[in-house]
Structure formats: C-alpha cells, structure tokens
Design an enzyme around this catalytic site. Structure first.
Site, short mmCIF file in Angstrom:
data_model
loop_
_atom_site.label_atom_id
_atom_site.label_comp_id
_atom_site.label_asym_id
_atom_site.label_seq_id
_atom_site.Cartn_x
_atom_site.Cartn_y
_atom_site.Cartn_z
N THR A 159 0.85 -1.19 0.00
CA THR A 159 0.00 0.00 0.00
C THR A 159 0.88 1.23 0.00
O THR A 159 1.88 1.26 0.72
CB THR A 159 -0.87 0.01 1.28
OG1 THR A 159 -1.66 -1.17 1.27
CG2 THR A 159 -1.77 1.22 1.33
N ARG A 187 -13.49 -8.24 -0.80
CA ARG A 187 -12.64 -8.32 0.40
C ARG A 187 -12.16 -6.91 0.79
O ARG A 187 -11.72 -6.14 -0.05
CB ARG A 187 -11.47 -9.24 0.12
CG ARG A 187 -10.43 -9.32 1.24
CD ARG A 187 -9.24 -8.42 0.97
NE ARG A 187 -8.22 -8.55 1.99
CZ ARG A 187 -7.19 -7.71 2.11
NH1 ARG A 187 -7.05 -6.70 1.28
NH2 ARG A 187 -6.31 -7.86 3.06
N GLY A 211 0.88 -4.05 4.79
CA GLY A 211 1.12 -5.45 5.13
C GLY A 211 -0.20 -6.19 5.11
O GLY A 211 -1.19 -5.71 4.54
N GLY A 213 -3.57 -7.05 5.69
CA GLY A 213 -4.65 -6.25 6.27
C GLY A 213 -5.42 -6.95 7.36
O GLY A 213 -5.79 -6.33 8.38
C1 SD4 Z 1 -4.37 -4.85 2.40
N1 SD4 Z 1 -2.76 -3.66 3.71
O1 SD4 Z 1 -5.25 -4.69 1.57
C2 SD4 Z 1 -3.17 -3.95 2.36
C3 SD4 Z 1 -2.12 -4.57 1.52
C4 SD4 Z 1 -0.73 -4.14 1.83
O2 SD4 Z 1 1.51 -4.70 1.95
O3 SD4 Z 1 -0.43 -3.08 2.26
N2 SD4 Z 1 0.21 -5.00 1.65
O4 SD4 Z 1 -4.40 -5.74 3.26
#
Ligand code: SD4
Length: 320
Positions: A159, A187, A211, A213
């Site tokens: 993100t 989702r 990360g 989520g």
């Molecule tokens: C999510 N946090 O949709 C986001 C994805 C992300 O590193 O940041 N991944 O879960």
C-alpha cells in the site's frame, strides 16, 4: 555498507516503500512551495496510482480472483478528523481523489462499490480500465498454477501510505492499494479502515500501515501508534512498541508473521518506522529534499534499527 542512523529523520512528509519516492518528491515540492497539505498528499499518492510499473496500487494493480482490479483508498485530515474512503472500486483512475473529496463531508463519507462509483461519477472523476495487459497475464498465470481453492496471496501486495505536516502543524494522511492478490471479490483490508490502515490527528500525530490487512486491523495499529504519541511516547518508540505488542498478541493466537510495517510522524515532524519484515523501505521528505531509508527488524530478537541504503542495496533490493 549499511549506515545505521541513531535518530529517526525529521521532515514534512513520510511514505511507504520505494515506489513512493517519485510521488513524495512531487508532493514535497508542492508543500515547500505553497504549503497545501491536501494537494501535496493527493499528488504523491496519484503518482503511484498512475504508474503501471507498481503492481499493488492503482492502474495495473493486482487483480482479485475474478480477474478484476478492486481498489481501496482513504484520506484523513488531522485538523478536522474528516475522513473519506472508497472501498472495492473498479475502473476509477484515482481512488485517492475520491477519498480526499469525501473527507470534506461529514456524512456518507466512506463509500463502497457501486455507491462509491456513483459518487465519483457525480464528482466528474476520471474512469479508466485499471487492468493492464501485464496484470491480466499475471492473473492467467496464477490460474494455471493454482487450483481455485489453493490460490496464493502474492507476496508483493503493498500500500502506498503518505503522511504530511504543513508548516503550521496541520497533519493528514492518504493511502491507496489494490489489496491482496487474488482476494475474494469485495474483500476489505485495513487500508480504507480508519484507525487500522491510517490515522491522523494534528494534536497527537499520524500513522499508517502496510502489510497483511487482516492482521493489521485486529490491532487497530495506526490508532494505537497515535495514542502512544498522544500519551507522550517518542514516535519511533511508539511505532516499535505498538507493532511489537500487536505482533506478540497475534503470535499467542498462533498467527504466522505475514508481514506488517508502519510509518508515523509526530506533531513536530519527527518520523518513525517499524516492521516485522527483515527490511522495509520508506521515504522522508522536507526542506532538504527527499531521502530513502530502511527500517529493519532482527528476526530473532525483534530489535529494530534504521539505515540509509547505499547504491548497492538499492540495486539489489527486490522490494517495491
Ligand atoms: C491490504 N494492507 O489490503 C493492504 C495490503 C498491503 O503490503 O499493504 N500490503 O491488506
């Protein structure tokens, strides 16, 4: 050669991952020239959304299990606490723009799916097919190697999170993502959820997360960092402590370490970052320009340190 830094950097903007570097430079230029925080953050995020080379945000993002790119974005104004978010939007060129506009509203400011698209259309925001040839190919390749029920979450889901602070001390935060690769349609991750993927309060500081989520949201991680700063904790310590506490909490329940990383800024512009990964790149910008840093966690001891990567590290790094 790694140069460890002892004090976390000071700046006016901080963002997640190397992919945000160019955007942060552009956003910082706006901030330095006219101190317009909203414009600076939106510009920084848009730069990543528009670039198909970054496969986890915006155009060319990671498709869901039906092969569609579904995007989440949010914006929070730390002066008013006004928050806007769009969830599971398809074919919207710049989700951050919709989230920013929604943050100025006080009702119906977090919109999902069709409702979010209707709002974007009403606002005259640009549409675009967000599935590029390469994201379509990636999807088809994945279908070949996995049975539907075994589909893997691609590791490169990331993100873009951008936190900023104006000269007068206004704080804000913007985030944008395509979420997990091959996610179920509809989702929702942490990114568009206030307090989990982001939080900004000009009286206390701002934080944002990237990360897995489903793990991040179980700890309302961003809010928890801001609350630690509100109670007087130093920004770097707040990042490390909130992340460590939450990680341990998940560990006790048997969750594996799927990777969570955070960035934060206090009300004076001191920045912090922490991660459960071995290395997590982030960018800090301010009066003296823009610089890439890396937060690193020793996987044995849980100890953190920050370093300035050299050319060699940058050349060899596979991280976004
Ligand atoms: C999510 N946090 O949709 C986001 C994805 C992300 O590193 O940041 N991944 O879960």
């Amino acid at each position: 050669m790694i140069t460890k830094i002892m004090n976390s950097p000071v700046g006016q903007m901080i963002s997640t991952w190397r992919m945000s570097e160019e955007g942060l430079r552009l956003g910082n230029q706006i901030l330095q020239e006219n101190d317009n925080l909203g414009e600076a953050i939106v510009r920084a995020v848009k730069c990543v959304e528009d670039d198909p080379a970054y496969v986890s945000v915006g155009y060319g993002g990671l498709p869901n299990r039906e092969g569609q790119v579904e995007l989440d974005a949010a914006y929070m104004d730390g002066d008013t606490l006004g928050t806007g978010a769009v969830i599971s939007v398809k074919n919207l060129k710049n989700p951050i723009e919709a989230a920013y506009r929604l943050s100025k509203k006080n009702r119906s400011c977090i919109l999902a799916g069709d409702g979010a698209m209707k709002y974007a259309s009403y606002e005259g925001l640009a549409y675009q097919n967000m599935l590029t040839e390469s994201s379509r190919k990636r999807y088809e390749e994945e279908l070949k190697v996995s049975k539907q029920e075994e589909i893997r979450a691609y590791e490169g889901h990331d993100t873009v999170c951008v936190i900023g602070r104006s000269r007068e001390g206004s704080m804000a935060c913007g985030v944008s993502t395509s979420g997990l690769y091959m996610k179920e349609p509809g989702r929702v991750g942490d990114s568009p959820l206030i307090g989990s993927g982001f939080y900004a309060d000009s009286e206390a500081g701002a934080a944002a997360a990237t990360g897995m989520g489903e793990d991040i949201m179980k700890g309302c991680l961003s809010f928890s960092i801001v609350e630690k700063m509100r109670n007087g904790m130093n920004v770097q310590e707040a990042c490390e402590k909130a992340l460590r506490e939450h990680w341990r909490r998940l560990e006790r329940r048997g969750y594996p370490n799927n990777g969570m990383s955070v960035i934060a800024m206090d009300t004076q512009g001191n920045t912090g970052a922490a991660t459960t990964l071995e290395e997590f790149p982030f960018v800090v910008a301010g009066e003296n320009g823009c610089r890439l840093y890396v937060a690193s966690m020793d996987q044995e001891t849980g100890e953190h340190f920050l370093f300035v990567p050299d050319k060699e590290w940058i050349k060899n790094s596979k991280s976004d």
